[in-house]
Design an enzyme around this catalytic site. Structure first.
Site, PDB file in Angstrom:
ATOM      1  N   CYS A  98      -5.710 -12.892 -17.791  1.00  0.00           N
ATOM      2  CA  CYS A  98      -6.704 -13.774 -17.168  1.00  0.00           C
ATOM      3  C   CYS A  98      -7.054 -13.305 -15.753  1.00  0.00           C
ATOM      4  O   CYS A  98      -7.818 -13.957 -15.054  1.00  0.00           O
ATOM      5  CB  CYS A  98      -6.233 -15.221 -17.163  1.00  0.00           C
ATOM      6  SG  CYS A  98      -4.796 -15.496 -16.133  1.00  0.00           S
TER       7      CYS A  98
ATOM      8  N   GLU B 294       2.590 -12.453 -13.053  1.00  0.00           N
ATOM      9  CA  GLU B 294       1.799 -11.879 -11.951  1.00  0.00           C
ATOM     10  C   GLU B 294       2.690 -11.335 -10.840  1.00  0.00           C
ATOM     11  O   GLU B 294       2.216 -10.947  -9.784  1.00  0.00           O
ATOM     12  CB  GLU B 294       0.771 -12.882 -11.431  1.00  0.00           C
ATOM     13  CG  GLU B 294       1.288 -14.269 -11.220  1.00  0.00           C
ATOM     14  CD  GLU B 294       0.195 -15.319 -11.002  1.00  0.00           C
ATOM     15  OE1 GLU B 294      -0.927 -14.978 -10.636  1.00  0.00           O
ATOM     16  OE2 GLU B 294       0.523 -16.507 -11.176  1.00  0.00           O
TER      17      GLU B 294
ATOM     18  N   ASP C  99      -2.743 -10.635  -8.945  1.00  0.00           N
ATOM     19  CA  ASP C  99      -1.511 -10.684  -8.150  1.00  0.00           C
ATOM     20  C   ASP C  99      -0.526  -9.616  -8.595  1.00  0.00           C
ATOM     21  O   ASP C  99       0.221  -9.076  -7.774  1.00  0.00           O
ATOM     22  CB  ASP C  99      -0.873 -12.076  -8.235  1.00  0.00           C
ATOM     23  CG  ASP C  99      -1.530 -13.032  -7.256  1.00  0.00           C
ATOM     24  OD1 ASP C  99      -1.704 -12.644  -6.084  1.00  0.00           O
ATOM     25  OD2 ASP C  99      -1.903 -14.142  -7.656  1.00  0.00           O
TER      26      ASP C  99
ATOM     27  N   HIS D  26      -9.798 -14.331  -3.516  1.00  0.00           N
ATOM     28  CA  HIS D  26     -10.358 -15.528  -4.170  1.00  0.00           C
ATOM     29  C   HIS D  26     -11.800 -15.760  -3.765  1.00  0.00           C
ATOM     30  O   HIS D  26     -12.568 -16.369  -4.496  1.00  0.00           O
ATOM     31  CB  HIS D  26      -9.454 -16.734  -3.923  1.00  0.00           C
ATOM     32  CG  HIS D  26      -8.213 -16.660  -4.748  1.00  0.00           C
ATOM     33  ND1 HIS D  26      -7.045 -16.132  -4.272  1.00  0.00           N
ATOM     34  CD2 HIS D  26      -8.003 -16.952  -6.050  1.00  0.00           C
ATOM     35  CE1 HIS D  26      -6.146 -16.133  -5.238  1.00  0.00           C
ATOM     36  NE2 HIS D  26      -6.695 -16.616  -6.324  1.00  0.00           N
TER      37      HIS D  26
END
Ligand code: PEP
Ligand code: MG
Length: 572
Positions: A502, A431, A455, A189
């Protein structure tokens, strides 16, 4: 001059001075205040110090009589540190003279003092340095508990260098022009936020924080993952040339801003943006996004002690919805856990946070908090098209429970006479491999799917996406990951439901042809990548790509997969 090599996470090239972040300063908001805000800053500092003194006193009073004497002595030492002019007065001076906000002034002075203790050849005194940092941590946490934070835009542009930066840390460094971070992987992240900030960043840069000193000149190439320290004139001129080329490329791409994303065979593709904060919707729109495909709502919850209540969340979601002027906004419910931990004191550290009570698992265990978020999202849906997205689905019952809670939230709002979109679409993130394998069943209960390749790669390959030590094994183009992606797209299309990607793969222009060939028609990415991906879409012909991609997915060897992918991109 020397260079360091890590993982480039994009953003182009920057040349600038380094600013090293010590551990105690990392998650501290850092901004300059205006002259007329100095008194207010000093008052905040005073109050925070008093609060911490009271906290220490309360802890001391609760210590059992028979408790260890050292604990009481330590609390006394900490209380005394809060009266030490070398810390407190110097921090006040730093607010007045350097116009630093209170957190920054206090943390920086504490780091300075701790470094002095560190040099002393006496173990007891060296330990006192650690006490100073612990006290500073308490004070800055109290200060950061306040909701309002003013960024004046007067902060010096710097390339921040750190051993590690949590996503929460990054939020306090909005003035950064670059990042060189020892740890982290391409889809950590930290890297994603750097992309969102559109600044060059290199993660997994090894010893950067130890080898780079404050004020060193750096060339940071976020594309190639290179940091050059103290560059000489010839290297500088080479990189200035590269910077100019990349600027020219950006200008050329800018011409595509208003060109519709339609492939050569006439297939229309939807390009959306990922955002972390509501004000980023403006940049998303300016970058040509046709909607927000992923609003990571958890970033409203990080870096603070008090979680945002329903009204505060509603305002944030509404801001994004209004900014997108009628285009859809996909709000993902709270995805905390793993590297996005809430700053709640007393929270237990999970043994294995990436596999623990995160995202939808956490939300379902906190129904009051979750209902507040669901109501806030529903309320925002009265201002424009909103889609709600559930993260980290693994079980069908997680969908059922969430739908039930959405139903309850709707009843609560109706009873209060508050408007919302009764037909707000609800989708699920794919994910976790289990979700991809069950996509055809999950999609029956949902209105759309969105594939989180970051993920999905992590959980399929059992590689921590944030761990630089295994970063070379983190391979989103592993055939197993790609088959799960293709399987999910197929399941959604068969059910006649929209499906998007995404994860970072959507913003990787090299993957655009592959995803189009799998049947993907909706991409969501950080706004900085929109035009680059659009350029690939304009070159592509999905009628030719589909059979080629079907063949490519038969490849079993990840090494061959990369090579074949390159041929796909080069294809006419
Ligand atoms: C993903 O996992 O791909 C995703 C989009 O979610 P996040 O990166 O926020 O975990
Ligand atoms: Mg995810």
């Amino acid at each position: 001059m020397f260079s360091l090599h890590g993982i480039g996470v994009g953003g182009g090239i920057v040349i600038g001075r380094a600013r090293r972040l010590e551990a105690s300063e990392r998650d501290v908001p850092r901004y300059r205040v205006c002259d007329d805000q100095v008194e207010r800053e000093l008052a905040r500092l005073e109050t925070a110090i008093e609060v911490v003194k009271a906290e220490l006193q309360a802890i001391a009073e609760q210590l059992p009589e028979e408790g260890p004497a050292e604990a009481r002595a330590l609390l006394d030492v900490h209380a005394m540190i809060l009266d030490d002019p070398a810390l407190v007065d110097a921090a006040r001076d730093s607010v007045r003279e350097h116009l630093r906000n209170a957190e920054w002034a206090f943390a920086a002075q504490a780091t300075h003092l701790a470094a002095q203790f560190d040099e002393i050849d006496d173990e007891y005194l060296r330990e006192r340095g650690r006490d100073v940092l612990q006290v500073a941590d308490r004070v800055t946490r109290v200060l950061s508990g306040s909701r309002t934070r003013t960024y004046t835009g007067r902060d010096e542009p710097r390339i921040f260098v750190a051993e590690d930066l949590s996503p929460a840390d990054m939020l306090s460094l909005r003035s950064a022009v670059g990042f060189a971070i020892d740890q982290g992987g391409a889809t950590s992240h930290t890297a994603i936020l750097a992309r969102g900030m559109n600044v060059p960043a290199v993660v997994g840069a090894g010893l950067a924080s130890r080898l780079i000193a404050d004020d060193d000149w750096l060339v940071l190439d976020g594309e190639q993952g290179v940091v050059i320290v103290a560059p000489d004139e010839s290297v500088l001129s080479q990189y200035r040339h590269l910077q100019a080329l990349s600027l020219r490329e950006r200008e050329a791409l800018q011409k595509l801003l208003h060109v519709p994303a339609i492939t050569k065979d006439g297939t229309s593709i939807q390009l959306c943006a990922n955002i972390e904060r509501p004000d980023e919707a403006v940049a998303a729109l300016a970058g040509g996004a046709e909607g927000v495909g992923l609003f990571r709502s958890e970033f409203l919850f990080l870096n603070r002690r008090e979680l945002p209540d329903e009204d505060e969340q509603y305002e944030a979601y509404r801001e994004a919805v209004v900014a997108m002027q009628g285009r859809p906004v996909t709000i993902r419910t709270l995805d905390v856990g793993a590297d996005k931990a809430l700053a709640r004191s007393g929270a237990q550290i999970a043994q294995n946070p990436a596999l623990g009570r995160r995202a939808i698992r956490y939300c379902l265990s906190q129904p009051t908090m979750f209902l507040a978020q669901l109501r806030a999202i529903l309320r925002a849906s009265a201002h424009g098209p909103v889609r709600l997205l559930i993260p980290m689905l693994a079980h069908g019952h997680e969908i059922d429970q969430t739908l039930r809670l959405i139903g309850i939230a709707k009843v609560q709002l109706s009873e209060r006479g508050i408007a919302f979109d009764e037909g707000m679409p609800v989708g699920g993130m794919v994910e976790i491999p289990a979700a991809a394998l069950s996509a055809s069943l999950f999609v029956r209960r949902l209105d759309f799917l969105s594939i989180g390749t970051n993920d999905l790669t992590q959980y399929t390959l059992a590689i921590d996406r944030a761990d630089h030590e295994v970063a070379s094994l983190y391979e989103p183009f592993h055939p197993s990951v790609l088959r799960l992606v293709a399987m999910t797209i197929r399941a959604a299309r068969r059910a006649g439901k929209p499906v998007a990607v995404c994860g970072e793969m959507a913003g990787d222009w090299g993957a655009a042809h592959l995803l189009l060939g799998m049947g993907l028609r909706e991409f969501s990415m950080h706004p900085a990548s929109l035009l680059r991906v659009k350029r690939e879409i304009l070159r592509a012909d999905v009628t030719q790509l589909a059979p080629r991609v079907a063949r490519l997915l038969q490849a079993v060897d990840p090494l061959r997969m990369r090579a074949q992918l390159a041929r796909l991109v080069g294809a006419p």
